[in-house]
Design a protein around this motif. Structure first.
Motif, mmCIF file in Angstrom:
data_model
loop_
_atom_site.group_PDB
_atom_site.id
_atom_site.type_symbol
_atom_site.label_atom_id
_atom_site.label_comp_id
_atom_site.label_asym_id
_atom_site.label_seq_id
_atom_site.Cartn_x
_atom_site.Cartn_y
_atom_site.Cartn_z
ATOM 1 N N PHE A 26 -79.480 67.005 95.754
ATOM 2 C CA PHE A 26 -78.408 66.575 96.656
ATOM 3 C C PHE A 26 -77.186 66.091 95.873
ATOM 4 C CE2 PHE A 26 -81.754 66.255 100.033
ATOM 5 C CZ PHE A 26 -81.166 67.156 100.902
ATOM 6 N N LEU B 123 -75.260 69.127 95.026
ATOM 7 C CA LEU B 123 -74.514 69.597 96.202
ATOM 8 C C LEU B 123 -73.280 68.743 96.437
ATOM 9 C CD1 LEU B 123 -77.457 70.418 98.625
ATOM 10 C CD2 LEU B 123 -75.799 72.053 97.705
ATOM 11 N N ASP B 124 -73.400 67.428 96.282
ATOM 12 C CA ASP B 124 -72.239 66.543 96.452
ATOM 13 C C ASP B 124 -71.136 66.900 95.466
ATOM 14 O OD1 ASP B 124 -73.262 65.126 98.586
ATOM 15 O OD2 ASP B 124 -74.051 63.494 97.353
ATOM 16 N N LYS C 262 -69.419 70.179 96.572
ATOM 17 C CA LYS C 262 -68.561 70.050 97.767
ATOM 18 C C LYS C 262 -67.103 69.844 97.389
ATOM 19 C CE LYS C 262 -72.113 67.951 100.625
ATOM 20 N NZ LYS C 262 -72.551 66.682 101.226
ATOM 21 N N ILE D 266 -71.211 80.963 100.767
ATOM 22 C CA ILE D 266 -72.329 80.233 100.161
ATOM 23 C C ILE D 266 -73.574 81.102 100.207
ATOM 24 C CG2 ILE D 266 -72.865 79.063 102.353
ATOM 25 C CD1 ILE D 266 -73.318 77.336 99.001
ATOM 26 N N ARG E 276 -77.875 81.059 99.077
ATOM 27 C CA ARG E 276 -79.004 80.225 98.690
ATOM 28 C C ARG E 276 -80.207 81.111 98.402
ATOM 29 N NH1 ARG E 276 -80.546 77.724 104.633
ATOM 30 N NH2 ARG E 276 -81.828 79.496 105.289
ATOM 31 N N LEU F 213 -73.636 71.560 104.788
ATOM 32 C CA LEU F 213 -74.037 72.193 103.531
ATOM 33 C C LEU F 213 -75.356 71.628 103.013
ATOM 34 C CD1 LEU F 213 -73.420 74.094 101.157
ATOM 35 C CD2 LEU F 213 -72.108 72.237 100.123
ATOM 36 N N ASP F 214 -75.557 70.302 103.110
ATOM 37 C CA ASP F 214 -76.793 69.680 102.624
ATOM 38 C C ASP F 214 -78.021 70.227 103.338
ATOM 39 O OD1 ASP F 214 -75.319 68.123 100.917
ATOM 40 O OD2 ASP F 214 -75.419 66.321 102.150
ATOM 41 N N CYS G 192 -78.547 74.091 102.232
ATOM 42 C CA CYS G 192 -79.028 74.225 100.847
ATOM 43 C C CYS G 192 -80.047 73.149 100.483
ATOM 44 C CB CYS G 192 -77.855 74.153 99.875
ATOM 45 S SG CYS G 192 -76.795 75.576 99.886
ATOM 46 N N PHE H 197 -78.363 77.685 94.621
ATOM 47 C CA PHE H 197 -77.263 78.045 95.508
ATOM 48 C C PHE H 197 -76.098 78.549 94.669
ATOM 49 C CE2 PHE H 197 -76.202 73.692 94.409
ATOM 50 C CZ PHE H 197 -74.817 73.691 94.301
#
Length: 194
Positions: free
Chosen positions: A15, A18-19, A22, A31, A33, A87-88, A91, A99
């Motif tokens: 996560f 992912l942050d 972003k 995107i 995955r 998105l979280d 993915c 991803f």
């Protein structure tokens, strides 16, 4: 056979990845995955050249939140309608191995048209195409939705990339990210302990 769960510390690391990603996203990015289930394995096998990813969607930044619009069916989506997920969620590192975020060369007007098309299809409740028939526009599979939306936004300039010479007929996931008009923004592998 039940797959082993991913340790919570590794999910938290995913996560954080992912942050970080972003911050790089622009509305209109694509995107991809790579899911870690049997359905994803089957989807990857449909790709022509590169089996890195199993599913795709279009990114839209709305009120500081990154959403993914994507066409998916089966048990993942009982309504079969086009989904809009953060998105979280799309993915989730507990369910995916990696991803990738890619960007087509779209100008501001084309990005606006793309957003309009995505929202139109979402409001209309576009259904998932269980038969993967590229010739239908009233139902679409994931890469078909992404590609046709991009092509419409770009005034039909991508139509020449539709494959009619090999099976599967139409557009596969890797046809999109390997397209000469597409460039990598960010690609990350979630750390796994086996």
């Amino acid at each position: 056979k039940q797959k082993p769960s991913v340790p919570s510390s590794l999910v938290a690391d995913g996560f954080r990845m992912l942050d970080s990603a972003k911050k790089l996203v622009q509305s209109g990015d694509v995107i991809f995955r790579d899911g870690d289930d049997d359905v994803s394995a089957a989807a990857r096998s449909m790709n022509r050249k590169d089996t890195s990813f199993s599913h795709c969607g279009l990114l839209q930044v709305e009120n500081d939140t990154v959403f993914v619009y994507h066409s998916i069916g089966g048990n993942y989506n009982p309504s079969q309608k086009l989904r809009r997920d953060p998105l979280d969620s799309f993915c989730n590192p507990a369910e995916n191995r990696s991803f990738g975020i890619y960007r087509f060369s779209l100008d501001s007007l084309q990005r606006y048209r793309l957003a309009e098309e995505v929202h139109r299809q979402y409001q209309a409740g576009l259904k998932f195409d269980l038969y993967f028939n590229y010739q239908s526009d009233d139902v679409m599979y994931c890469s078909e939705f992404v590609f046709k939306s991009l092509d419409k936004a770009a005034g039909g300039t991508y139509s020449r990339y539709v494959r009619t010479d090999t099976m599967p007929w139409g557009v596969t996931t890797d046809d999109i990210y390997l397209n000469e008009n597409c460039r990598l923004v960010e690609r990350r592998q979630f750390i796994r302990k086996n």
